[in-house]
Enzyme design. Structure first.
Site, short mmCIF file in Angstrom:
data_model
loop_
_atom_site.label_atom_id
_atom_site.label_comp_id
_atom_site.label_asym_id
_atom_site.label_seq_id
_atom_site.Cartn_x
_atom_site.Cartn_y
_atom_site.Cartn_z
N CYS A 37 -3.47 2.22 1.98
CA CYS A 37 -4.45 2.63 1.15
C CYS A 37 -5.92 3.32 1.80
O CYS A 37 -6.47 4.12 1.64
CB CYS A 37 -4.27 2.91 0.22
N CYS A 106 -3.29 -5.07 -4.08
CA CYS A 106 -4.32 -5.08 -3.54
C CYS A 106 -4.62 -7.02 -4.17
O CYS A 106 -5.10 -6.85 -3.63
CB CYS A 106 -4.94 -4.37 -5.00
#
Lengths: 132, 211
Positions: A37, A106
């Site tokens: 990302c 994440c």
């Protein structure tokens, strides 16, 4: 997608945002990124002479889950010893924030960031050992 | 479907005649053929190469799209309408993946066996890249005027072009590791550029509503 209240709280009111002096001997800095990302996460710890993490700061440029994961980790590590902090697992972060499966990376990033900060601190103090 | 890749002989569902996998129509009966498992380059009749000619890509895409658009099959059988639909979808997928340099680099690495875009548990450990990106993102956060943001966006755009050239050079030299590293860098640069543009748009909107 429904996000958990804890996640939204950390995202909207992130704890411990900021920087510590990376040249300070008592500060360990971890800088990590997720290629999927284009996120970048900096996590810093300030360690007392007794080996306790007395302060932690983060700066994350990325999605809400990355911000929440790093915010949570800075809260968790304060007051812990380096060894205790090193045991934080991404699964605990993901579980606490109820991260959806596509955002698990994440929490991995946050785990890697704290490990990187600990090994940076240890490297500065000549007690470097591979933080896995 | 034979599933054995580009150029494999297949037979037409309508007349059972031989059909080249890369062709969307049967040469014998002209019936539209279901999309075969081709790579995106082959689907558009282009060589497998990062350095592609965008005008040529557009030309081939629009020519095929004209032939395969479901509107052209409105009066045909339900089967042909369904086939043209899936052809149009495959064609769009191929075009989208190739027209954007970052997507193209990721795709080309993938068909060469390098996963440049792992979405699982994989973190970048390139301190130089991360340090540089952290500094740029901080600078962007601190920039408070549209012109300051514009300057950062221009700088990011020129880094994007340099990075694309570096990826082309790495692929041309057969250096897949180098192409992979540079693709990760490009991902960050594109993200930075998007952020800069988004921030400028927000700031401009705020100023005009405050005025």
């Amino acid at each position: 997608m429904a996000y958990s209240e804890k996640l939204i709280d950390h995202y909207e009111h992130p704890r411990n945002v900021g920087s510590l002096d990376k040249n300070d001997d008592n500060v360990g800095t971890g800088l990590v990124g997720a290629p999927a990302c284009g996120d970048v996460m900096k996590l810093q710890i300030k360690v007392s002479p007794e080996g306790i993490i007395e302060d932690a700061k983060f700066k994350t440029f990325g999605c809400g889950s990355a911000i929440a994961s790093s915010s949570l980790v800075t809260e968790w590590v304060k007051g812990k010893t380096l060894d205790e902090a090193a045991t934080i697992k991404n699964t605990q972060i993901a579980q606490h924030l109820a991260l959806p499966p596509v955002k698990i990376h994440c929490s991995v990033l946050a785990e890697d960031a704290i490990k990187a900060a600990i090994s940076d601190y240890k490297a500065k103090h000549g007690t470097a050992k591979a933080a896995e | 479907m034979t599933g054995s890749g580009a150029g494999a002989p297949a037979s037409c569902w309508s007349c059972a005649g031989p059909v080249d996998a890369a062709l969307p129509f049967c040469p014998t009966c002209r019936a539209v053929q279901p999309p075969r498992p081709l790579d995106h380059f082959a689907r558009l009749g282009l060589p497998v190469d990062f350095a592609l000619n965008i005008a040529e890509l557009d030309r081939r895409y629009f020519a095929l799209q004209r032939q395969l658009h479901p509107d052209r099959f409105a009066t045909k059988t339900a089967r042909e309408r369904a086939i043209s639909q899936s052809q149009a979808v495959s064609l769009n997928e191929a075009y989208e993946a190739l027209k954007d340099p970052l997507e193209r680099a990721i795709y080309l690495l993938k068909i060469k066996g390098v996963d440049a875009n792992p979405d699982g548990c994989h973190t970048v450990k390139d301190p130089t890249l991360l340090m540089e990106q952290m500094e740029r993102r901080e600078a962007l956060m601190e920039a408070s005027t549209p012109s300051a943001i514009e300057a950062l966006a221009r700088e990011a755009a020129s880094h994007v072009s340099e990075s694309e050239a570096a990826i082309a050079a790495a692929f041309a030299a057969g250096d897949l590791d180098g192409a992979g590293r540079e693709t990760t860098r490009l991902k960050y640069l594109v993200k930075l550029l998007e952020e800069a543009r988004a921030r400028k748009a927000r700031l401009t909107a705020e100023r005009s509503s405050a005025a």
